[in-house]
Design an enzyme around this catalytic site. Sequence first.
Site, PDB file in Angstrom:
ATOM      1  N   LYS A  85       0.833  -1.197   0.000  1.00  0.00           N
ATOM      2  CA  LYS A  85       0.000   0.000   0.000  1.00  0.00           C
ATOM      3  C   LYS A  85       0.871   1.251   0.000  1.00  0.00           C
ATOM      4  O   LYS A  85       1.887   1.308   0.707  1.00  0.00           O
ATOM      5  CB  LYS A  85      -0.917  -0.024   1.225  1.00  0.00           C
ATOM      6  CG  LYS A  85      -1.951   1.103   1.276  1.00  0.00           C
ATOM      7  CD  LYS A  85      -2.869   0.934   2.484  1.00  0.00           C
ATOM      8  CE  LYS A  85      -3.889   2.050   2.552  1.00  0.00           C
ATOM      9  NZ  LYS A  85      -4.794   1.891   3.728  1.00  0.00           N
ATOM     10  N   SER A 160      -9.559   2.311   2.597  1.00  0.00           N
ATOM     11  CA  SER A 160      -8.547   2.982   1.802  1.00  0.00           C
ATOM     12  C   SER A 160      -7.578   2.042   1.089  1.00  0.00           C
ATOM     13  O   SER A 160      -6.805   2.478   0.226  1.00  0.00           O
ATOM     14  CB  SER A 160      -7.744   3.936   2.695  1.00  0.00           C
ATOM     15  OG  SER A 160      -7.082   3.230   3.732  1.00  0.00           O
ATOM     16  N   SER A 184     -10.487   0.172   6.578  1.00  0.00           N
ATOM     17  CA  SER A 184      -9.730   0.276   5.333  1.00  0.00           C
ATOM     18  C   SER A 184      -9.143  -1.032   4.830  1.00  0.00           C
ATOM     19  O   SER A 184      -8.715  -1.117   3.679  1.00  0.00           O
ATOM     20  CB  SER A 184      -8.613   1.308   5.486  1.00  0.00           C
ATOM     21  OG  SER A 184      -9.144   2.610   5.531  1.00  0.00           O
TER      22      SER A 184
END
Length: 502
Positions: A85, A160, A184
Amino acid sequence: MSISKSTDPADLGAVEARSLIARKALSPVELAEACIRRIEEVNPAVNAMVALDLEGLRKASRAAEADVMSGKPLGALHGLPIGIKDMVDVKGLPTTFGSLIFKDNIAAADDASVTALRAAGGIPMGKTNNPEWSAGANTVNRVYGATANPHDLTRSSAGSSGGSAAALASGMVPLATGSDLGGSLRNPASFCGVVGYRPSFGVVPGGARATALFPLGTSGPMARSVADAGLLLSIQAQPDNRDPYTAVVGGKTAWAPEGFANLPRRDLSSLRIAVTDDYGYAPTESIVRSHFAMAIKELSPLFASVEETHPDCTGADRIFSVLRSVMFLGHHAKHLDEQPDLVGDNVRQNVLEGRSYSAEDVGKVLVMHSTYQQAWQRFFETADFILAPAVTISPRDWHELYPTEIDGKPTKSYYHWLGMAYASTLSGHPSITIPCGKDANGMPFGLQIVGHRHDDLGVLTVAAELERVIAASGSLALAGPDIAALRKAAPLSETPGFLTTG
């Protein structure tokens, strides 16, 4: 070394691929090239991978193959490409945080978590997309644009960690990292039909967190199966005393990380299950309630008891709102003050909201938070696990930064719709999302399983058992996205709003 010609290595799960590599039935080079090919074919349509180190991947995969052939000891992740990420440093790759302020930032060194993955034989090979500073649950930003849902390119991948979820669902990587404050890890897993696991706080250390003493945000694994997630977690869950919530005594933690990679079977028939579709406060959409009710009807006979009930979640919205905005205020106020044109709407809203609260407001919420957590501990004296939807809504158009209404009723904020996830965030309980069929819109539905605080192994084992049941179910099994259609789709970057949304 080779596998059946009918199997694309890009579609292999991490545990299976690692086993084949160890048996010399799959070359790490073959796996790497399959992932590269899949990225080249489908990433333009999805935009999940936003920065790549293909030269590094090829070099590392050749070294991994040499180690296999020479008989050297192999790490738990040996030869497995991993998506990271874009909130975490990978040496030589951009770390933008999805922020225009950091669009040219290149990491000088690996984050400690990436170092651990490499030590276990994993190959961090690129960055996955996330919203600006992971604020919000629609993966869009003004650096890399939007990430689409591989099951329907017009819809959101959530967030996210939406880039990680979309990359996994479309076979670009066998494993990916994510992080979770208001869901997320779990929200994008639900939208994209993969697995996202939020561990108990401290299980995955985060010494680099800006607000390390605030027990809300944590990193965790994402994968296409529970076993694969457990494999990644076994490396992420290492002793690290830089995290104040990771208890390290004599160089060891209270949990045995290797156990996450070797999940025991679990008898479900003795379990007391609580089910809820809203925790008493979340604005859950009717389509979500209907699919959840159908799923629970099918799964209920597996357990000793199933009761519609939930912990007392009084004040959840208020607690989450104040604590979240204060965290953003502390970390991002300088960005808004110094470079306001480079700060997106969600981050701006959080900072301004934080400034609206007084010290008395924060003090009262800290007391409310303590009461909230105690209520959850009392509840789990009579329940073993909670089953709930992961998200309040079915996936929507990715142009919609966040839902302003659900079933005709206005939402309170850009994160109000995440209430099904932040209920357990606030309590500190481990929570996993696994695929559980498609809703009436034809989109993946995520079943959320919440367990006792620190019973991470228990949550994973129950999730693995339910995953087996769901896979054998005619009504709840979930097929992956149409890869052939993704190959033919136009680049997402050509869609209006690609870079301006967010």
